[in-house]
Design a protein around this motif. Structure first.
Motif, PDB file in Angstrom:
ATOM      1  N   GLU A 117       2.239   3.039  -6.846  1.00 10.07           N
ATOM      2  CA  GLU A 117       1.658   1.769  -6.572  1.00 10.07           C
ATOM      3  C   GLU A 117       0.685   1.620  -7.652  1.00 10.07           C
ATOM      4  OE1 GLU A 117       0.578  -1.050  -3.891  1.00 10.07           O
ATOM      5  OE2 GLU A 117       2.158   0.083  -3.787  1.00 10.07           O
ATOM      6  N   TRP A 165       5.913   2.599  -0.943  1.00 11.06           N
ATOM      7  CA  TRP A 165       5.293   1.702  -1.811  1.00 11.06           C
ATOM      8  C   TRP A 165       5.889   0.336  -2.149  1.00 11.06           C
ATOM      9  CZ3 TRP A 165       8.507   5.389  -3.595  1.00 11.06           C
ATOM     10  CH2 TRP A 165       9.191   5.108  -4.599  1.00 11.06           C
ATOM     11  N   THR A 166       4.985  -0.537  -2.644  1.00 10.76           N
ATOM     12  CA  THR A 166       5.619  -1.785  -2.784  1.00 10.76           C
ATOM     13  C   THR A 166       6.041  -2.031  -4.222  1.00 10.76           C
ATOM     14  OG1 THR A 166       3.731  -2.723  -1.400  1.00 10.76           O
ATOM     15  CG2 THR A 166       4.781  -4.252  -2.704  1.00 10.76           C
ATOM     16  N   MET A 186       0.898  -1.318   0.209  1.00 13.04           N
ATOM     17  CA  MET A 186       0.045  -0.080  -0.167  1.00 13.04           C
ATOM     18  C   MET A 186       0.601   1.153   0.144  1.00 13.04           C
ATOM     19  SD  MET A 186      -3.215  -0.940  -0.045  1.00 13.04           S
ATOM     20  CE  MET A 186      -4.097   0.711   0.652  1.00 13.04           C
ATOM     21  N   THR A 191       1.283   6.895  -4.591  1.00 13.00           N
ATOM     22  CA  THR A 191       0.288   6.524  -5.121  1.00 13.00           C
ATOM     23  C   THR A 191       0.451   6.461  -6.405  1.00 13.00           C
ATOM     24  OG1 THR A 191      -1.057   8.236  -3.514  1.00 13.00           O
ATOM     25  CG2 THR A 191      -2.107   7.302  -5.613  1.00 13.00           C
ATOM     26  N   ARG A 221       1.889   4.912   1.234  1.00 12.20           N
ATOM     27  CA  ARG A 221       1.917   5.493   2.365  1.00 12.20           C
ATOM     28  C   ARG A 221       3.031   6.680   2.218  1.00 12.20           C
ATOM     29  NH1 ARG A 221       5.041   3.560   6.616  1.00 12.20           N
ATOM     30  NH2 ARG A 221       6.201   1.590   5.987  1.00 12.20           N
TER      31      ARG A 221
END
Length: 385
Positions: A63, A37-38, A1, A60, A3
């Motif tokens: 992701e 982020w991943t 997610m 964002t 963040r």
């Protein structure tokens, strides 16, 4: 997610047991907000920003790119163009022939690396590519600019495929217009002058180019078993590249050519002076080894000057002389295509179309004759009824 983390503060329990904000060791130093982020590998990736909204938007977007399958690791784009070209891209071009690899290396070393080699891949934009084209256009011919830029474009395409950059900045970059080169065949006296001027060991190469239409590599790669003196034919099967015999790259290039007595006599005279080299190569250097391109080009340039021909005269111009001779002999275009080893007839017409007869009177009366013949047959059929 996606963040955002605050690098300047941390949450701790106060004396009263409540959670409070406290400064971190790096409070007030460096960028405060960390976008998280991943990554594609499932691990957390990060990038620091001064402004929280920027960090949030970036996290964002990263992701979303991962979920769409268009994710590019920002760390990959930090490598320099020279590093990517030398360590990853060029070594992976295993499908290229040695001559092509050498040409790519030259363009990278002479034109691309000096101007863009130290730039980080992720920072290169379309405006940089336009500036590059402008810079090289000041020193190179338009056709060479197009060739150099095609190498750069291929490198950047590979970088997109490797996930180094998200898009190729070379797209939609205008190049200088390349005017089509109109072939003006050398006169026969120029062929004689070149044959006399060039070093004797390479004299035969002139006649293989002018008398059989062989390309430079094909002439220097001709081997004795492929010359049939009895049938007066020469088989073109190999070319010399970087001192090695290699197969011709297209099926059309492999061909069997009728050889005039003039060419066969030159081959015989050459063989009487010099024995074949490795793998039965007919033309060799002074050490009886395969001819090096640089040494041959030097001898060719000297011969061009001694023959009083323009400085830009190329070995390939001998091939144009051969083609023009076939056209003057009224040889059909398909035969000429085959003799030259062109893959498509369009290539033959693109290069030599202007040399074919173009008389406005050609064909006049052909249709009239056909109609008259049909009318005569109609009249005969009516009279027979």
């Amino acid at each position: 997610m996606a963040r955002v983390r605050d690098l300047w503060t941390k949450t701790i329990k106060g004396d009263d047991g409540k959670l409070v904000k406290a400064p971190t060791a790096r409070h007030g130093q460096g960028k405060r907000w960390l976008a998280c982020w991943t990554g594609q590998d499932g691990k957390e990736a990060t990038k620091a920003f001064d402004v929280k909204t920027q960090a949030s938007s970036y996290a964002t977007r990263m992701e979303a790119d991962r979920l769409r399958g268009t994710y590019v690791d920002p760390r990959q784009g930090q490598q320099r163009l020279r590093e990517y070209g030398e360590e990853k891209w060029l070594p992976s071009q295993l499908h290229l022939r040695p001559n092509s690899v050498e040409l790519y290396e030259q363009h990278l070393r002479k034109h691309i690396y000096p101007r863009l080699g130290d730039r980080r891949m992720a920072t290169l934009a379309r405006s940089d590519m336009k500036a590059f084209v402008t810079a090289v256009s000041a020193v190179l011919a338009p056709s060479t600019v197009a060739t150099v830029f095609s190498v750069l474009r291929a490198l950047m395409n590979a970088a997109v495929d490797d996930g180094v950059i998200p898009a190729n900045p070379c797209t939609r970059v205008p190049l200088p217009r390349v005017d089509p080169r109109v072939v003006e065949p050398l006169p026969a006296k120029a062929i004689l002058a070149l044959a006399e001027a060039i070093t004797p060991r390479y004299r035969l190469a002139v006649w293989l180019g002018a008398g059989l239409g062989l390309r430079e590599g094909e002439a220097l790669g001709l081997v004795l078993p492929r010359v049939d003196f009895l049938r007066r034919k020469v088989e073109v099967r190999y070319q010399l590249q970087r001192g090695k015999l290699v197969e011709l790259k297209t099926k059309a290039s492999k061909r069997t050519l009728p050889a005039d007595d003039l060419v066969l006599a030159e081959i015989s005279a050459h063989m009487q002076k010099w024995k074949p080299g490795p793998q039965d190569l007919i033309i060799t250097n002074r050490s009886n080894k395969p001819v090096g391109r640089s040494s041959f080009w030097e001898c060719w340039a000297d011969a061009v000057a001694a023959a009083g021909l323009p400085k830009g005269t190329r070995f390939h111009d001998l091939r144009h002389f051969y083609a023009s001779g076939l056209i003057k002999a009224n040889i059909g275009p398909k035969v000429i295509q085959s003799r030259l080893g062109h893959a498509k007839i369009a290539e033959t017409f693109d290069v030599y179309g202007h040399l074919f007869p173009d008389d406005e009177e050609l064909g006049r009366g052909a249709i009239e004759t056909m109609i008259a013949s049909a009318r005569a047959e109609q009249e005969r059929n009516r009279g027979a009824k």
